[in-house]
Design a protein around this motif. Sequence first.
Motif, PDB file in Angstrom:
ATOM      1  N   ARG A  82      35.173 101.126  65.051  1.00 46.72           N
ATOM      2  CA  ARG A  82      34.825 102.138  64.059  1.00 46.72           C
ATOM      3  C   ARG A  82      35.793 102.078  62.884  1.00 46.72           C
ATOM      4  O   ARG A  82      35.394 102.227  61.724  1.00 46.72           O
ATOM      5  N   ARG A 124      35.004  99.087  60.683  1.00 48.11           N
ATOM      6  CA  ARG A 124      33.787  99.317  59.916  1.00 48.11           C
ATOM      7  C   ARG A 124      34.019 100.276  58.753  1.00 48.11           C
ATOM      8  O   ARG A 124      33.321 100.223  57.737  1.00 48.11           O
ATOM      9  N   ASP A 177      29.483  90.994  68.089  1.00 47.51           N
ATOM     10  CA  ASP A 177      28.714  92.021  67.394  1.00 47.51           C
ATOM     11  C   ASP A 177      27.968  91.462  66.177  1.00 47.51           C
ATOM     12  O   ASP A 177      26.998  92.060  65.706  1.00 47.51           O
ATOM     13  N   HIS A 194      22.697  93.542  65.455  1.00 42.85           N
ATOM     14  CA  HIS A 194      22.385  94.895  65.027  1.00 42.85           C
ATOM     15  C   HIS A 194      21.291  95.531  65.876  1.00 42.85           C
ATOM     16  O   HIS A 194      21.351  96.713  66.201  1.00 42.85           O
ATOM     17  N   LYS A 221      22.652  96.939  69.255  1.00 45.49           N
ATOM     18  CA  LYS A 221      23.813  97.829  69.283  1.00 45.49           C
ATOM     19  C   LYS A 221      23.633  98.913  70.338  1.00 45.49           C
ATOM     20  O   LYS A 221      22.531  99.389  70.592  1.00 45.49           O
ATOM     21  N   ALA A 267      23.852 102.701  71.547  1.00 43.29           N
ATOM     22  CA  ALA A 267      23.421 103.873  70.783  1.00 43.29           C
ATOM     23  C   ALA A 267      24.580 104.546  70.060  1.00 43.29           C
ATOM     24  O   ALA A 267      24.458 104.930  68.890  1.00 43.29           O
ATOM     25  N   GLU A 327      27.182 103.321  68.877  1.00 42.82           N
ATOM     26  CA  GLU A 327      27.680 102.508  67.768  1.00 42.82           C
ATOM     27  C   GLU A 327      26.842 102.695  66.506  1.00 42.82           C
ATOM     28  O   GLU A 327      27.250 102.279  65.419  1.00 42.82           O
ATOM     29  N   THR A 328      25.675 103.320  66.638  1.00 45.11           N
ATOM     30  CA  THR A 328      24.821 103.564  65.474  1.00 45.11           C
ATOM     31  C   THR A 328      25.057 104.942  64.876  1.00 45.11           C
ATOM     32  O   THR A 328      24.474 105.271  63.841  1.00 45.11           O
ATOM     33  N   SER A 347      26.799 107.943  62.852  1.00 42.23           N
ATOM     34  CA  SER A 347      27.677 108.066  61.696  1.00 42.23           C
ATOM     35  C   SER A 347      28.999 108.687  62.155  1.00 42.23           C
ATOM     36  O   SER A 347      29.117 109.171  63.287  1.00 42.23           O
ATOM     37  N   TYR A 353      29.366 111.092  65.357  1.00 40.26           N
ATOM     38  CA  TYR A 353      30.217 110.723  66.489  1.00 40.26           C
ATOM     39  C   TYR A 353      31.177 111.856  66.827  1.00 40.26           C
ATOM     40  O   TYR A 353      31.472 112.101  68.000  1.00 40.26           O
ATOM     41  N   LYS A 410      19.059 109.278  69.065  1.00 37.71           N
ATOM     42  CA  LYS A 410      19.656 107.948  69.082  1.00 37.71           C
ATOM     43  C   LYS A 410      20.096 107.513  70.484  1.00 37.71           C
ATOM     44  O   LYS A 410      20.018 106.333  70.824  1.00 37.71           O
TER      45      LYS A 410
END
Length: 211
Positions: free
Chosen positions: A92, A95, A136, A140, A143, A145, A147-148, A150, A154, A190
């Motif tokens: 995270r 990213r 990774d 995409h 992934k 769940a 990890e998707t 925001s 999170y 998600k």
Amino acid sequence: MIRVLLCDDHRVVREGLKQILADAGDIEVAGECADGPEALRQAGIQAIDMVLLDIALPVQDGLEVLRLLKQRTPRLPVLMLSTYPEKQYAMRCYRLGASAYLNKSADADLLLLAIRKVAAGGMYVSPGMAEAMAADVGRHAGKLAHETLSQREYQVFEAIAAGRSVGEIARDLAISPNTVSTYRARILEKTGAHNDVGIALYAVQHQLIQL
């Protein structure tokens, strides 16, 4: 000299880091602070080459501070420090624009190596995290769940998994209960969970929280 802004809410940790950096000879602490807003303020006025930023901060967590730092000063390198294991937060952080992620238990030599590499415009990634990041790439559609989610989703996800109520989450994150409920609905969609218990079970199954 590599000029560093050091942000950690524990004075003992800051003092220990300052000693390590002073012994290095080519690194100096140009500023220090104990919370996110002050880190953002100092980063805007100090002549610094990089930021050493803790994740667990009062007022604003380190991930939110990282996001804002990269928005305001995208070329300013940030090295994230944490007591959390890599698998929980490192991806995270990268990213969001971090140049390195280190556990606070890392050896001093590794910390200095990472600082010098980041200050020179590079990135420091541990061998284990490098493998995870490589796996990774191009994945995409596959992934996990969580990890998707925001950044804010999170945060709400973690709070729900920890048993916090909507009202408590709203108070802690300084947002409205309706906004929390909106994030909760997205998280349910998600993750495929049907309720808060399902969210907690998902978090446990993926080792995102400990019972």
